[in-house]
Design an enzyme around this catalytic site. Structure first.
Site, PDB file in Angstrom:
ATOM      1  N   HIS A 288       0.866  -1.184   0.000  1.00  0.00           N
ATOM      2  CA  HIS A 288       0.000   0.000   0.000  1.00  0.00           C
ATOM      3  C   HIS A 288       0.902   1.233   0.000  1.00  0.00           C
ATOM      4  O   HIS A 288       1.385   1.686   1.032  1.00  0.00           O
ATOM      5  CB  HIS A 288      -0.945  -0.043   1.203  1.00  0.00           C
ATOM      6  CG  HIS A 288      -1.907  -1.187   1.103  1.00  0.00           C
ATOM      7  ND1 HIS A 288      -3.151  -1.063   0.524  1.00  0.00           N
ATOM      8  CD2 HIS A 288      -1.791  -2.486   1.464  1.00  0.00           C
ATOM      9  CE1 HIS A 288      -3.769  -2.224   0.539  1.00  0.00           C
ATOM     10  NE2 HIS A 288      -2.967  -3.112   1.106  1.00  0.00           N
TER      11      HIS A 288
ATOM     12  N   ASN B 257      -3.161   8.348   5.001  1.00  0.00           N
ATOM     13  CA  ASN B 257      -4.291   9.268   4.917  1.00  0.00           C
ATOM     14  C   ASN B 257      -5.595   8.504   4.713  1.00  0.00           C
ATOM     15  O   ASN B 257      -5.587   7.310   4.385  1.00  0.00           O
ATOM     16  CB  ASN B 257      -4.070  10.336   3.834  1.00  0.00           C
ATOM     17  CG  ASN B 257      -4.124   9.787   2.422  1.00  0.00           C
ATOM     18  OD1 ASN B 257      -5.087   9.161   2.003  1.00  0.00           O
ATOM     19  ND2 ASN B 257      -3.055  10.047   1.656  1.00  0.00           N
TER      20      ASN B 257
ATOM     21  N   ARG C 121      -8.297  -5.369   2.223  1.00  0.00           N
ATOM     22  CA  ARG C 121      -7.760  -6.280   3.232  1.00  0.00           C
ATOM     23  C   ARG C 121      -8.789  -6.779   4.239  1.00  0.00           C
ATOM     24  O   ARG C 121      -8.481  -7.658   5.046  1.00  0.00           O
ATOM     25  CB  ARG C 121      -6.607  -5.602   3.972  1.00  0.00           C
ATOM     26  CG  ARG C 121      -5.471  -5.168   3.056  1.00  0.00           C
ATOM     27  CD  ARG C 121      -4.937  -6.318   2.217  1.00  0.00           C
ATOM     28  NE  ARG C 121      -3.752  -5.914   1.465  1.00  0.00           N
ATOM     29  CZ  ARG C 121      -3.000  -6.733   0.762  1.00  0.00           C
ATOM     30  NH1 ARG C 121      -3.314  -8.030   0.687  1.00  0.00           N
ATOM     31  NH2 ARG C 121      -1.947  -6.288   0.105  1.00  0.00           N
TER      32      ARG C 121
END
Length: 208
Positions: A75, A162, A173
């Site tokens: 990510h 963020n 996930r």
């Protein structure tokens, strides 16, 4: 695993950013119900998700495996500061042997490795942990020994992200198709969020 929310941005920062576009500051209520409704409408329903990037969260994550860390690192729009194996493997070097398999040794090993629901995998992790310990005892440098670390070896990190990126993380996930460990992490991260922020993310949680 343990998750601690270290800091987060107040909702009024996000609502202020949104109201900047229309110069409608006088309609705000300092992160109250009006501002929350605006954030939900613009950021979620109207899909202007860039406005959610003004909200940032920092977590302290402990007790996840290196396998889970590797998935977390995919990510990209996030910052990770990870426990260094170079400086911290000495904690393993000071341990006694983890073999043979017995309850006491399993409990000691839990400090260092994440166990699964599969006994054969757990035994392989124990052997790998013991092999790593033996390397360290022979005074092989940590920089070399860490190449023998099993994927189940525990680590910890400080993770900043963020709200827009966190939505993406939680959407992917929280799925049952995700690695079980990172799914547990995603759900616990959601639970750790301030209650007044959870409306931003609740719709993206997967039921699949």
């Amino acid at each position: 695993m343990q998750i601690e929310l270290l800091s987060y941005t107040n909702l009024n920062i996000c609502s202020h950013a949104i109201r900047t576009c229309w110069q409608s500051f006088e309609k705000g209520d300092n992160g109250g119900e009006k501002d929350k409704e605006l954030i939900d409408k613009v950021g979620n329903k109207f899909k202007h998700a860039s406005t959610l990037e003004h909200l940032n969260y920092t977590f302290y994550i402990q007790g996840i495996s290196r396998a889970c860390l590797q998935e977390l690192a995919r990510h990209r729009m996030a910052s990770l500061s990870v426990k260094s194996s170079r400086y911290t493997l000495k904690e393993l070097k000071e341990e006694e042997s983890f073999l043979p398999f017995c309850e006491d040794n399993l409990k000691r090993a839990e400090k260092f490795i994440v166990f699964t629901s599969n006994q054969a995998v757990n035994e392989a992790s124990m052997y790998a942990l013991e092999s790593l310990r033996k390397l360290l005892v022979t005074n092989i440098s940590n920089d070399l020994a860490k190449f023998a670390m099993p994927e189940s070896y525990k680590t910890e990190l400080t993770w900043s992200i963020n709200a827009r990126s966190l939505q993406n993380f939680l959407a992917l996930r929280s799925s049952k198709a995700a690695l079980w460990e990172i799914r547990d992490l995603a759900l616990k991260i959601f639970d750790t969020l301030p209650q007044e922020h959870q409306f931003i993310f609740s719709a993206v949680l997967s039921d699949a």
